[in-house]
Design a protein around this motif. Sequence first.
Motif, PDB file in Angstrom:
ATOM      1  N   ARG A   7       0.832  -1.198   0.000  1.00 50.98           N
ATOM      2  CA  ARG A   7       0.000   0.000   0.000  1.00 50.98           C
ATOM      3  C   ARG A   7       0.870   1.253   0.000  1.00 50.98           C
ATOM      4  O   ARG A   7       1.797   1.365   0.789  1.00 50.98           O
ATOM      5  N   GLU A   8       0.536   2.184  -0.886  1.00 42.49           N
ATOM      6  CA  GLU A   8       1.259   3.446  -0.938  1.00 42.49           C
ATOM      7  C   GLU A   8       0.838   4.330   0.230  1.00 42.49           C
ATOM      8  O   GLU A   8      -0.302   4.295   0.671  1.00 42.49           O
ATOM      9  N   LEU A  13       0.388   9.794  -2.949  1.00 42.58           N
ATOM     10  CA  LEU A  13      -0.467   9.553  -4.098  1.00 42.58           C
ATOM     11  C   LEU A  13      -0.477  10.773  -5.021  1.00 42.58           C
ATOM     12  O   LEU A  13      -0.508  11.912  -4.557  1.00 42.58           O
ATOM     13  N   SER A  15      -2.647  12.774  -6.858  1.00 43.56           N
ATOM     14  CA  SER A  15      -4.089  12.954  -6.911  1.00 43.56           C
ATOM     15  C   SER A  15      -4.457  14.362  -7.342  1.00 43.56           C
ATOM     16  O   SER A  15      -3.673  15.305  -7.235  1.00 43.56           O
ATOM     17  N   HIS A 200      -9.594  12.339  -8.135  1.00 43.48           N
ATOM     18  CA  HIS A 200      -9.072  11.163  -8.834  1.00 43.48           C
ATOM     19  C   HIS A 200      -7.555  11.131  -8.713  1.00 43.48           C
ATOM     20  O   HIS A 200      -6.920  12.140  -8.404  1.00 43.48           O
ATOM     21  N   TRP A 201      -6.987   9.971  -8.947  1.00 44.17           N
ATOM     22  CA  TRP A 201      -5.569   9.773  -8.699  1.00 44.17           C
ATOM     23  C   TRP A 201      -5.003   8.739  -9.646  1.00 44.17           C
ATOM     24  O   TRP A 201      -5.718   7.979 -10.291  1.00 44.17           O
ATOM     25  N   TYR A 203      -3.446   5.414 -10.397  1.00 42.61           N
ATOM     26  CA  TYR A 203      -3.395   4.089  -9.777  1.00 42.61           C
ATOM     27  C   TYR A 203      -2.177   3.341 -10.300  1.00 42.61           C
ATOM     28  O   TYR A 203      -2.023   3.140 -11.492  1.00 42.61           O
ATOM     29  N   ARG A 204      -1.285   2.953  -9.398  1.00 47.61           N
ATOM     30  CA  ARG A 204      -0.076   2.232  -9.793  1.00 47.61           C
ATOM     31  C   ARG A 204      -0.214   0.753  -9.499  1.00 47.61           C
ATOM     32  O   ARG A 204      -0.695   0.386  -8.459  1.00 47.61           O
TER      33      ARG A 204
END
Length: 204
Positions: A7-8, A13, A15, A200-201, A203-204
């Motif tokens: 988990r980041e 993030l 975003s 929104h962000w 997503y990796r």
Amino acid sequence: MADLFGREHMDELQSMPARKLPATTVKVLATQTPDDFRTTWTAALKLCFEGIPGGRHTGHTRRSGSREPWYPRGTEMCNERQVSILSVEELAEVAADMGLPRIEAEWIGGNILLEGLPRLSLVPPRTRLVFAGGAVLRVDGDNMPCRIAGASIAEHYPDREGIDLLFPKTARRRRGLVAYVERPGVIRPGEAVTAHIPEHWLYR
């Protein structure tokens, strides 16, 4: 950086915050027959939960096609493509890049033509388009340009060759959006609309 569970950390993030952007409805259009994807101008566009009554893409469900290679062609699925939304600015850009005087929304099956919303086709999924009259559309994502739309444009420029193939390449990420009806209503030319863009962000 990620923890042991992959988990980041939230503060790392990439975003974008939620925001609201205004635009204006320039045209509303509808298909005349279920067999023809091209649209014509109308004074008012009625929306119900199934989409545009009598439209080519009306229905709670639809059949999968080339855009959904993960399903056998013809599989019944949720219809997230009830309404096609285009941009005055993007159509002008694509036409210029193709060396054409203009491309009209009705030639490529547009239902709603908007003006004033920058980079319309890149608006993120889940964006709500709230029209002043009360109708609300929920954006599914950008519309992939295809050779069929290119062939329709080519009909208006018979002296030019290769437009049917050039359009899908040139219009990528500038072909507008597809959306479904979240709240029914009637949309008219000149009506104000607000794009409620969610947080929104990447997503990796």
